[in-house]
Structures are given as C-alpha cells and as structure tokens.
Enzyme design. Structure first.
Site, mmCIF file in Angstrom:
data_model
loop_
_atom_site.group_PDB
_atom_site.id
_atom_site.type_symbol
_atom_site.label_atom_id
_atom_site.label_comp_id
_atom_site.label_asym_id
_atom_site.label_seq_id
_atom_site.Cartn_x
_atom_site.Cartn_y
_atom_site.Cartn_z
ATOM 1 N N GLY B 47 0.902 -0.817 -0.184
ATOM 2 C CA GLY B 47 0.079 0.191 -0.434
ATOM 3 C C GLY B 47 1.031 1.613 0.158
ATOM 4 N N GLY B 49 3.213 1.542 -2.014
ATOM 5 C CA GLY B 49 3.007 2.166 -3.705
ATOM 6 C C GLY B 49 4.509 1.804 -4.538
ATOM 7 N N SER B 88 13.110 -1.182 5.378
ATOM 8 C CA SER B 88 13.101 0.753 3.575
ATOM 9 C C SER B 88 14.205 0.180 3.040
ATOM 10 C CB SER B 88 13.723 1.822 4.609
ATOM 11 O OG SER B 88 12.786 2.396 5.591
ATOM 12 N N THR B 91 12.823 0.974 -2.146
ATOM 13 C CA THR B 91 11.940 2.026 -3.436
ATOM 14 C C THR B 91 13.999 2.052 -3.807
ATOM 15 O OG1 THR B 91 10.669 3.190 -2.340
ATOM 16 C CG2 THR B 91 12.582 4.613 -3.654
ATOM 17 N N ALA B 287 17.420 8.373 -4.576
ATOM 18 C CA ALA B 287 16.056 8.155 -2.962
ATOM 19 C C ALA B 287 17.298 7.282 -2.166
ATOM 20 C CB ALA B 287 15.427 7.140 -4.000
ATOM 21 N N GLY B 289 15.365 5.370 1.497
ATOM 22 C CA GLY B 289 14.503 4.845 1.843
ATOM 23 C C GLY B 289 14.376 5.676 2.990
ATOM 24 N N GLU B 292 9.721 3.342 6.641
ATOM 25 C CA GLU B 292 9.375 2.962 8.452
ATOM 26 C C GLU B 292 9.784 4.284 9.216
ATOM 27 O OE1 GLU B 292 11.841 -0.968 9.264
ATOM 28 O OE2 GLU B 292 12.856 -0.211 8.158
#
Lengths: 448, 335
Positions: B47, B49, B88, B91, B287, B289, B292
């Site tokens: 959820g 993304g 985390s 991504t 990026a 993370g 969390e």
C-alpha cells in the site's frame, strides 16, 4: 550505482506526483487480495492454542476433535517434517529454536499445539475447541532483567534466555573509553525508558490459501511481505525442494512488519498435502493482536557524560528487547539497534550493549522502525532532558552534537550523506524558532 | 484546572536497507509488441506505492511515458527474486534493480531503432512521449509501438533487460561492533504542538511540523503520504497503543479494535511537511528509504511537548491520561 544523473530536476517522470497505479482499484473496492480467491472444495484450518504461559504438556487428546462433524484432519507436531525452525537461518542468523506445533512444552499463551482442518470455518473452530490438553504449569518469566539473571530458569534447550552474539551475551558497540569520558564530564545524566508491545494493526489480517496443483506443486496465495522468504522457509519446514512451491501475492492490505514471519503457510501446506484439497488459514482479529508477533517492548538505559557547553563526550546505552518466547526476527533487530546508537550525534566515547531476551510472552518481531523506533524515543527524550538541565535551547544542543560528513560513527563507519543539521534548521524556520548566527551557519558538509 | 499548551522537538536519522546487507533484488524489463514495457518483479506492495515507484523509475530510465509501463509482481514463478518489503529497502533495492534492467532494455531499444532507421544508435534519443528520434531531426523518428512490432516481426530482435542490486553482507566485528549496516541515512526533524488537560490528563496533538531529508522523492505526493501517515502512527504509538497495557504483567490484552484504541481522522494533528533532497550516491536517482522512519520522531516530540506543557516527564510509552495525571499528582506533592 545506477543513478544516471543526480542533478536536481531534469527528469520527465521521477519527481512527479503521478497517480499511484493501484489507487482506483483500492478506492473502488476492486483490488484483488488473496482472500478474494475462493477455490471449490476449500477447507479451513483453525488452531488449538496454549492456555498457559509456560507449561509442560502432559497429555494432548484430539479424540473429541476428530468426532466433530466436518472435521477432516487433525494435525500435531508429528505431522510436521521439520518441526524445529528459525526463519533467520535463511540469512545465517541463529539455529532452529522454534516449533511449528508444540511438542513437550509451551512457552507462551497462544502457542499453537494442534491444527484442525474442516469443511467449514465453524467446524474447524469447534474442532479446535474440542482438543483437550493437560498441562503441568511452570513458573513463567515476564521481565527481561529477571530472565537474564544467572539463576533464571532456562526456557529453551540451549540454556540461555538471551541470544548469543559470537560468544557475547549481547551485540556490542565500543568506541573510545566511556569511563574516561564520564570522568572528564561536567555532568552525568542517567535515565531509564520503557515501552510496551505494539500491534501492527493491518486492515487485512495474516493469512493464506494453499492449493495443490495437478503437477504435484503447491500454490500459496499469501499476504506475506516477502514472497521468496516465505517460500524458502516453508520449503525448509516441509522438507521439500524449493521448486515444489509457488507463492503468489504482492497486493497486501497493510503490513507494517507484521507479515514477515512465516506462521500460516507451512501448516496450511501440510494440511493441503495431506488432504489434497485447497486449505485456507487466516487469523481473526484476536489472533492478529495477541498471537501474531507485535513490536517488542524495550527497556533502555542511557548514561551520558556532558560538558557545560552541551557537548556530549560519553554515552552508554543498554538496551533490552523483549523477544518473547522465540527469536523470529529479533536477533537481527538487536544488532540494528546497536548500530543506530548513540543516535545521529558525534560522541567520542560510546559503549552499547544491545540484548535480545526471551520471556514467556507472544514472540515479538518486525514492525516499522524495527530496532530503532523505541530507541529514538529514548534518545530524543534524553536530549530534551539534557537541554532542560543545562538550560539550553533543545535545538542548539542537537546542532552542536549533530553528526556531519566525515565523522566516525560509533560502529566505526565514516558518516556520509548526513543532513541532521539541515532538517533541524528547516524545522526551526517552519515554527519561527530563532537560531543564533553560528548555528544557522552550520553545515553537514563541513567537518568539525 | 486548565488546558496547557506545549511544544516539543525531536530529530532522528534512519538507515536505508536491510541491516548488514546481503539482501538482493532482481528486476526484468521487456517490451511486448504493444509498445508497453513489462517490469517483472516478485516484490510486494503493502500500500506504500512500490509498484508506482518501480514504474516511474522504469519510465524515466527508458525515456518513455509512465503510461507505457506495466508492473507485474509478485509471483515467484514469473518474477525474479526479491528479499521482501521491509527495512526501508523497497525503493532503494527495487529502484536500483529496475534502473539496471531498464538501461539494458533501453540500449536494445535504441539498437533496434538504429537498424530500422538506418542510423547510428549513439545518435538517437528518446523524447519522453514515445518516440525514438535522431538527435537534431524532427523527421527521422519511430514510435515505440512501431519499433516493438518491427523488432519482433522484421528485425528478429528482443528488447529486454536484466537488473540486480546487491549490497554485500557485512559481518560485525564481535568486540567493537565495527560494521557497515546500511546503504544510506535519511533524516527528519519533527516539531509537535500539544495541549494537555490537567484535569483529565488528555493530550491533544494540535500541529506537527515534519521536515524530511529523503535523498530524492521519486514521487513527492507519495513521500508526503508516508510522512503524514507515519506521523499519524507516531501520534497513535505515543498516546494510545499497546497489546499489553500492564506490561510486564500479561493480563488485560486487547482483543479487537473496540479495546485496542487508535486515533481516528478527527484525532489527527494538522500537518505541515517539507522535503529536502540531498541525492544519495548509491540511491536510484538519489533516493533513500523513508518508509519506516516516519513514525519515529513524532513520539519523543510529543513526549517533549507534554513536558513543555505541564512539566510531566514521561519515560514509559504510551503516554496515557492516567500516566499524565499521576505525573501531575507527583509534581503537586513535591511542590
């Protein structure tokens, strides 16, 4: 690796607030979750669980359960090929110390003992309730510092109520000489912090549906957070080649760390293998709250040596994570907690002892911020207390101690990409908190 | 009796990636004859993304529109290995693996286009709308749909790529704890403004100011959702939640949401959130993370705000009305 360009801007898609791919499905109720699959002839699995915190099992009588109308299979530890397991052995941490179904002993209230498989959820619940267990009670241990006393009763066969790290009874981090730091400090501040277990509280509870395939493989529809991790651990417990299993998932109604243990898939696979039918096992809300592993309760002691100008020159942290009865992911988190201390500050003398302790409660495991969230509560409350005691601006205290690029962290790694100073400066701007010029001029890029 | 007002601060960092590394993720990218590109993964979207981030990163690297990307996850028969969604890492790990796969697929795409257009692949570029074109020319170009068809039916070429990201395992030195546990650190500072009712002990969080340094926000709207959703969880952790209210006593554990209280939308604070971007050298487009960490800083910020409001120093979570009233009683007894 991999970033073709890191200059700000110049992107077509990255950095744009495009609509999330699954948004329309979620808000119109059309997203498919594992429970939306409903194969013909599906059986339901429910668990008979320990009603004691710590006890020997004198007798487990399943005869009445087998007579319940609709019950097709009753499973005990004898049905589990490799009943002793530990999920972290996949990444070479620990050794098998948890059981899929209890054998001679139970270590926590709610520990699974007998699985009942039936043609309806109701029959499975009735069957599970009909199992009779005779217990011989043992003294439970609920306090982490009681559990690690030398005379404490060992809960498990290997004899210690804590996880051993390469011969040490906790994960250690050592930098400089903390005792010398305390001796040189103008002030000593020593405080204790405590948290209680917290539930991940996903909307969708933990569960799976296992469907035997025509080619002899098992297809596992699951809301796991980690498809291959679940597959590999399940195969080890079933003692089948990894290639015999397939996990399908990837759309999950909230996880927050609560779905990285492997608790429902292995026993469901055994039930599916023994019956040849699809089997569903999904936690009800009570199980999600009291059986599924929560965030650990933590007890943290922090002792600081601080100079009159606010510089922290020594910090000693002792952390006790209450893992509950079994390891799950907790030994990993105690190491992560140790590496996180002493927080985003550069302190020359640091002494960290981070313990993973076993007690007679629901095993705790991963949750968002695993090993760090409660530590941050302790650290940042400690910083506020020091600022109050020294009559300092709480942001100034943080800024003068903030780590910067090139600083040596307590776990002997050189810091890079730091930005604590900048987020504090920006937050000060947002709330109109004035900072003196020398603090305003600080930068994470400039060495101290 | 009064409503007392206070402000509290907290500043934190948080590691990106599974502690101590050793956690790989793979991605595969291939073009179908529709001109869509499929990103195959086994990663899980909780959820937060992740599928959207994977699609954005793939589109950016391929130089194609976001709408051309199909994310296919998570089936262990069709998607390559991913350690999972935790720590985390999504991504960062998935993003890097997708970039590597998409770069290889882009090269194959440009080589196919070069053959079809009879030019050198090095002279081609993507325009972001679906065309591969000769640099400096408006006429010499081919649309990705036409190219995908030509590659398959005429040129006999595949347009595909493979990607993996692996941070190697670090083993801590047992005596000193020397280790390389993470790939990056993200940062946050939270300011909480609260009121404390000194008659009932009830705390209301009025406003939270959240500043996050995230390396790069691949999707700023979703990053903001993480920040503000996480802050809401932080409010909940601080003031409401536990499965063992009398810990270490085991009794009276809540069994459902009637007994396990959490703040609803009306109990949430007003939020002001800011994102700072200092790209991480090893992150996908820079990026880090932040999945969390967003629940972390709010908890001590609220604890410190409560102290600022009423002088009660709370060292046990959660900060219940009972604990605040007992603290106030203690202060009065001392005074």
């Amino acid at each position: 690796m991999s970033a073709p360009t890191t200059e700000a801007g110049g992107f077509d898609v990255v950095g744009k607030p495009v609509q999330r791919l699954d948004a329309m499905g979620h808000v119109t109720g059309r997203t498919q979750y594992f429970e939306d699959y409903n194969p013909a002839g599906m059986l339901h699995l429910k668990m008979h669980r320990s009603e004691r915190h710590h006890a020997n099992l004198v007798e487990v009588d399943t005869s009445e359960a087998e007579k319940v109308k609709g019950v097709v299979k009753v499973l005990t530890y004898k049905d589990v090929p490799k009943n002793w397991y530990t999920i972290l052995t996949l990444i070479n941490v620990g050794y098998p110390e948890e059981v899929v179904l209890a054998e001679k002993k139970v270590l926590w209230m709610g520990e699974p003992i007998v699985a009942v498989v039936a043609t309806s959820e109701r029959a499975a619940l009735e069957g599970a309730a009909a199992v009779k267990v005779t217990y011989e009670d043992l003294e439970p241990i609920f306090d982490v510092e009681e559990a690690i006393k030398p005379d404490a009763f060992p809960l498990k066969p290997h004899g210690t109520n804590y996880f051993e790290y390469e011969g040490h009874h906790c994960r250690r981090v050592r930098l400089g000489d903390v005792e010398q730091g305390f001796a040189e400090a103008d002030h000593i501040f020593e405080f204790k912090y405590q948290s209680r277990p917290i539930e991940q509280a996903p909307t969708e509870t933990t569960g799976c549906i296992v469907e035997p395939q025509h080619n002899g493989r098992l297809k596992i529809y699951s809301d796991t957070q980690a498809c291959f991790f679940t597959l590999d651990n399940t195969a080890l417990i079933l003692d089948v080649p990894f290639g015999k299993l397939q996990v399908v998932g990837g759309t999950v109604g909230g996880g927050f760390g609560g779905k990285v243990d492997v608790t429902v898939e292995p026993i469901s696979c055994i039930a599916a293998m023994q019956t040849g039918k699809p089997v569903k096992y999904v936690y009800d809300r009570y199980e999600e709250m009291q059986i599924s592993s929560p965030r650990a309760a933590e007890r943290i002691y922090i002792k600081d040596g601080v100079m009159n100008d606010g510089r922290i020159i020594a910090r000693q942290c002792t952390l006790y994570a209450d893992a509950g009865a079994y390891s799950r992911h907790s030994p990993y988190a105690a190491t992560k907690a140790a590496a996180h201390m002493p927080g985003p500050y550069t302190i020359p003398n640091v002494h960290i002892d981070s313990w993973c302790v076993y007690t007679n409660r629901t095993p705790s495991s991963a949750m968002r911020g695993f090993g760090v969230t409660i530590g941050d509560f302790a650290l940042e409350t400690q910083m506020d207390r020091i600022a109050r005691e020294l009559d300092m601006d709480p942001l100034a205290l943080r800024l003068i101690n903030a780590y910067r690029d090139g600083d040596m962290k307590a776990h002997h790694k050189v810091a890079e990409g730091t930005a604590l100073i900048e987020v504090i400066q920006k937050a000060a701007d947002l709330v109109g908190h004035e900072l003196p010029g020398e603090l305003r001029a600080l930068s994470s890029r400039e060495g101290r | 009796m009064a409503i007392l007002r206070g402000r509290g601060y907290a500043a934190v960092n948080y590691p990106t990636g599974m502690n101590l590394g050793g956690d790989p993720t793979q991605a595969l990218v291939h073009a179908t004859t529709t001109g869509n590109f499929v990103v195959s993964l086994s990663s899980v979207d909780l959820g937060q993304g992740l599928k959207t981030v994977a699609a954005q990163v793939a589109a950016e690297t391929l130089g194609l529109p976001y709408e051309n990307i199909i994310v296919d996850t998570a089936d262990t028969d069709t998607g390559p290995h991913c350690m999972g969604t935790f720590a985390s890492r999504g991504t960062h790990r998935v993003g890097n693996a997708v970039i590597m796969a998409a770069q290889e697929a882009r090269e194959a795409m440009l080589e196919a286009a070069a053959e079809e257009l009879e030019v050198d692949a090095a002279d081609l570029e993507t325009d972001g709308t679906g065309f591969i074109k000769l640099k400096g020319s408006e006429e010499k170009k081919i649309h990705v749909v036409d190219l995908a068809l030509a590659a398959h039916f005429k040129l006999g070429r595949t347009i595909a790529g493979r990607g993996i990201f692996l941070k190697e395992r670090s083993y801590p030195e047992p005596e000193t704890g020397k280790m390389d546990p993470d790939s990056a650190q993200a940062h946050a500072c939270t300011v909480a403004e609260v009121t404390v009712d000194d008659e009932t002990g009830v705390v209301e969080v009025l406003h939270m100011y959240n500043v996050y340094e995230v390396g790069r926000a691949i999707n700023p709207a979703m990053a903001r959702q993480q920040i503000e959703g996480g802050a809401w969880m932080g409010v909940s952790h601080a003031l409401y939640e536990t499965t063992e209210p009398y810990y270490p006593v085991r009794e009276h554990g809540p069994r459902d949401f009637e007994e396990y209280l959490m703040p609803g939308p009306a109990d949430n604070a007003q939020m002001t959130s800011e994102i700072i971007e200092f790209p991480a050298a090893n992150g996908p487009y820079g990026a880090k993370g932040i999945g969390e960490m967003t629940a972390n800083a709010p908890i001590p910020a609220i604890a410190n705000a409560i102290y600022d409001a009423c002088g009660v120093r709370l060292t046990e979570m959660p900060f219940t009305p009972e604990s605040i009233l007992r603290g106030l009683d203690e202060l009065r007894a001392r005074a």
